[in-house]
Write a protein that holds these residues in place. Structure first.
Motif, PDB file in Angstrom:
ATOM      1  N   ASN A  86       8.790   2.035  -5.461  1.00  0.00           N
ATOM      2  CA  ASN A  86       8.657   1.807  -4.009  1.00  0.00           C
ATOM      3  C   ASN A  86       7.462   0.950  -3.613  1.00  0.00           C
ATOM      4  OD1 ASN A  86       9.788   4.802  -4.427  1.00  0.00           O
ATOM      5  ND2 ASN A  86      10.733   3.930  -2.613  1.00  0.00           N
ATOM      6  N   GLN A  87       6.669   0.520  -4.617  1.00  0.00           N
ATOM      7  CA  GLN A  87       5.464  -0.261  -4.348  1.00  0.00           C
ATOM      8  C   GLN A  87       4.462   0.509  -3.478  1.00  0.00           C
ATOM      9  OE1 GLN A  87       8.718  -2.061  -3.806  1.00  0.00           O
ATOM     10  NE2 GLN A  87       8.431  -2.147  -6.023  1.00  0.00           N
ATOM     11  N   PHE A  88       4.439   1.861  -3.619  1.00  0.00           N
ATOM     12  CA  PHE A  88       3.445   2.661  -2.912  1.00  0.00           C
ATOM     13  C   PHE A  88       2.111   2.559  -3.636  1.00  0.00           C
ATOM     14  CE2 PHE A  88       6.643   6.020  -1.127  1.00  0.00           C
ATOM     15  CZ  PHE A  88       7.130   5.056  -0.261  1.00  0.00           C
ATOM     16  N   SER A  89       1.038   2.660  -2.890  1.00  0.00           N
ATOM     17  CA  SER A  89      -0.274   2.760  -3.525  1.00  0.00           C
ATOM     18  C   SER A  89      -0.369   4.101  -4.233  1.00  0.00           C
ATOM     19  CB  SER A  89      -1.384   2.652  -2.474  1.00  0.00           C
ATOM     20  OG  SER A  89      -1.358   3.776  -1.616  1.00  0.00           O
ATOM     21  N   GLN A  90      -1.264   4.193  -5.212  1.00  0.00           N
ATOM     22  CA  GLN A  90      -1.426   5.461  -5.924  1.00  0.00           C
ATOM     23  C   GLN A  90      -1.887   6.560  -4.971  1.00  0.00           C
ATOM     24  OE1 GLN A  90      -4.704   6.427  -8.888  1.00  0.00           O
ATOM     25  NE2 GLN A  90      -2.971   6.190 -10.300  1.00  0.00           N
ATOM     26  N   ALA A 124       3.013   9.386  -9.037  1.00  0.00           N
ATOM     27  CA  ALA A 124       2.447   8.272  -8.260  1.00  0.00           C
ATOM     28  C   ALA A 124       2.737   6.935  -8.935  1.00  0.00           C
ATOM     29  CB  ALA A 124       0.939   8.470  -8.094  1.00  0.00           C
ATOM     30  N   ASP A 125       2.611   6.893 -10.275  1.00  0.00           N
ATOM     31  CA  ASP A 125       2.900   5.648 -10.998  1.00  0.00           C
ATOM     32  C   ASP A 125       4.375   5.272 -10.868  1.00  0.00           C
ATOM     33  OD1 ASP A 125       0.306   5.389 -11.755  1.00  0.00           O
ATOM     34  OD2 ASP A 125       0.594   6.022 -13.839  1.00  0.00           O
ATOM     35  N   LYS A 165       4.957   3.936  -7.464  1.00  0.00           N
ATOM     36  CA  LYS A 165       4.392   2.593  -7.366  1.00  0.00           C
ATOM     37  C   LYS A 165       5.372   1.569  -7.943  1.00  0.00           C
ATOM     38  CE  LYS A 165       0.257  -0.101  -8.520  1.00  0.00           C
ATOM     39  NZ  LYS A 165      -1.074  -0.080  -9.197  1.00  0.00           N
ATOM     40  N   THR A 166       6.000   1.929  -9.056  1.00  0.00           N
ATOM     41  CA  THR A 166       6.978   1.028  -9.691  1.00  0.00           C
ATOM     42  C   THR A 166       8.227   0.882  -8.843  1.00  0.00           C
ATOM     43  OG1 THR A 166       6.183   1.635 -11.900  1.00  0.00           O
ATOM     44  CG2 THR A 166       8.385   0.662 -11.750  1.00  0.00           C
ATOM     45  N   LYS A 191      -1.210   6.932  -1.754  1.00  0.00           N
ATOM     46  CA  LYS A 191      -0.087   7.448  -0.977  1.00  0.00           C
ATOM     47  C   LYS A 191       0.826   8.311  -1.841  1.00  0.00           C
ATOM     48  CE  LYS A 191       3.767   6.182   2.014  1.00  0.00           C
ATOM     49  NZ  LYS A 191       4.491   5.145   2.763  1.00  0.00           N
ATOM     50  N   GLY A 192       1.082   7.878  -3.077  1.00  0.00           N
ATOM     51  CA  GLY A 192       1.922   8.662  -3.971  1.00  0.00           C
ATOM     52  C   GLY A 192       1.354  10.040  -4.226  1.00  0.00           C
TER      53      GLY A 192
END
Length: 413
Positions: free
Chosen positions: A144-148, A137-138, A141-142, A150-151
């Motif tokens: 694709n700029q997804f929220s944690q 998830a992290d 986030k780095t 969603k990841g």
């Protein structure tokens, strides 16, 4: 001997590239053209470019994508033609005894692949890499700029679907951390479960594998035992099963977790929310298109700047060349002027020489005339002398001349 295909099932950023690269070093074939490395995966993705294009088409036909937060297996029912997939598989792997396919989209497309490969008479085996979902998830986030949230949700979808759909196949779960720290242990584990005879090749390739699996390959590191209560319970429950993934029958437990996840997913199936999310997705896509257009414009501007700089440099070079030409021309003008002056001096010298020659010609002419006069005078004297010899007086005075010569000779003695 039948062909064997290894399907590597795993979410983006789950260590699938590291595993695929390691298998490739052990002579597992991945196809004719692989996706080029990028900044977020400098050592390569090890994804077949031709299959990636087919997978994108199939997901689009299903009205889905790899990060579909509302994925359901029923979407597969919209696909009834896999001839293109079969054609690409044959084109890429018909002459390979052992090959592997890695694409994070496989979790959603797995049944289509098993059907196509079975139609081709290929034995199918599966490897499911595991990585701490918080690290995944992290990383998303780095990148694709997804929220944690969603990841984590996407990781759970991919992992649980991969587990369910691969149950009927020979399969093995691997751990990303263990692959980086002790690759031979993971290779032995794969051989034990899938009977691929890869460990026999390990000693010959271990140095290359060690160079490939550097610690820097893994950018996010979070211990599994550090999952807090803030992590959703289904995620924590999946992680709790990790130690027993390869040893224990866990179908019922996974079915229960998967049902819980998809039951909770139904909370999101609100028409207004879905419409808003679709509109948001369209806006995102439009924004991405604009970003791409902007990036292309920037690249075009940079190209123009470079072209302008090159033109300026070319102009400076031409100015320098022109200045050198001018200086050379000035030198040639000076040289020409000196040559003209030298030529004028030569002309004057030649004129003087001509005048001197004319004077010499006149002197010579006069000398010739004087010589002719002397010749005439001499000729006349010869005639007179002959006439005198022939005269009587010359003959009568002959004795006197002899006496005169005698006395002259005597005086000289």
């Amino acid at each position: 001997m039948k062909q064997t295909c290894i399907l590597i099932l795993g979410m983006h950023r789950s260590g699938t590239s590291a595993l695929s690269g390691t298998l490739n070093l052990l002579d597992v074939y991945l196809g004719t053209e692989l996706m080029k490395p990028m900044e977020q995966n400098a050592k390569g993705f090890y994804e077949n470019t031709h299959l990636y294009k087919v997978n994108e088409k199939l997901l689009k036909q299903m009205n889905s994508r790899w990060d579909d937060a509302f994925y359901a297996e029923s979407k597969l029912n919209t696909i009834d033609d896999i001839t293109e997939l079969e054609a690409v598989l044959k084109q890429e792997f018909q002459y390979s005894q052992l090959f592997a396919i890695k694409d994070p989209r496989l979790a959603y497309l797995f049944p289509l692949y098993t059907k196509a490969l079975t139609n081709m008479g290929v034995d199918v085996k599966a490897i499911i890499p595991f990585r701490n979902p918080l690290e995944v998830a992290d990383s998303l986030k780095t990148r694709n700029q997804f929220s944690q949230e969603k990841g984590l949700l996407l990781w759970a979808y991919h992992f649980l679907l991969s587990e369910k759909l691969s149950r009927t196949l020979p399969r093995v779960f691997t751990h990303f951390d263990e692959l980086v720290q002790s690759p031979q242990t993971v290779i032995k584990q794969i051989d034990q479960k899938l009977k691929l005879n890869l460990n026999s090749k390990y000693n010959a390739k271990k140095d290359q594998i060690a160079d490939f699996l550097t610690p820097g390959l893994k950018h996010h590191n979070i211990a599994l035992d550090n999952l807090s209560e803030k992590v959703p319970k289904p995620i924590r429950d999946i992680v709790s099963l990790v130690p027993n993934l390869n040893e224990t029958e866990l179908d019922a437990k996974f079915d229960e977790l998967r049902q819980q996840l998809f039951d909770n997913q139904s909370l999101f199936y609100n028409g207004d929310i879905l419409k808003s999310m679709q509109e948001l997705e369209q806006v995102k896509q439009g924004l991405q298109a604009k970003d791409q257009e902007l990036e292309q414009t920037k690249q075009g501007l940079q190209a123009k700047d470079q072209e302008l700089e090159q033109t300026k440099q070319g102009l400076q070079a031409k100015d320098q060349e022109l200045e050198q030409t001018k200086q050379g021309l000035q030198a040639k003008v000076k040289e020409l002027e000196q040559t003209k002056q030298g030529l004028q001096a030569k002309d004057r010298e030649l004129e003087q020489t001509k005048q001197g020659l004319q004077a010499k010609d006149q002197a010579l002419k006069q000398a010739k005339q004087g010589l002719q006069a002397k010749d005439k005078e001499l000729e006349q004297m010869k005639h007179e002398l002959v006439a005198m010899h022939l005269s009587t007086s010359w003959k009568m005075t002959r004795p006197l001349r002899k006496v005169k010569r005698f006395f002259i000779n005597l005086a000289n003695k």
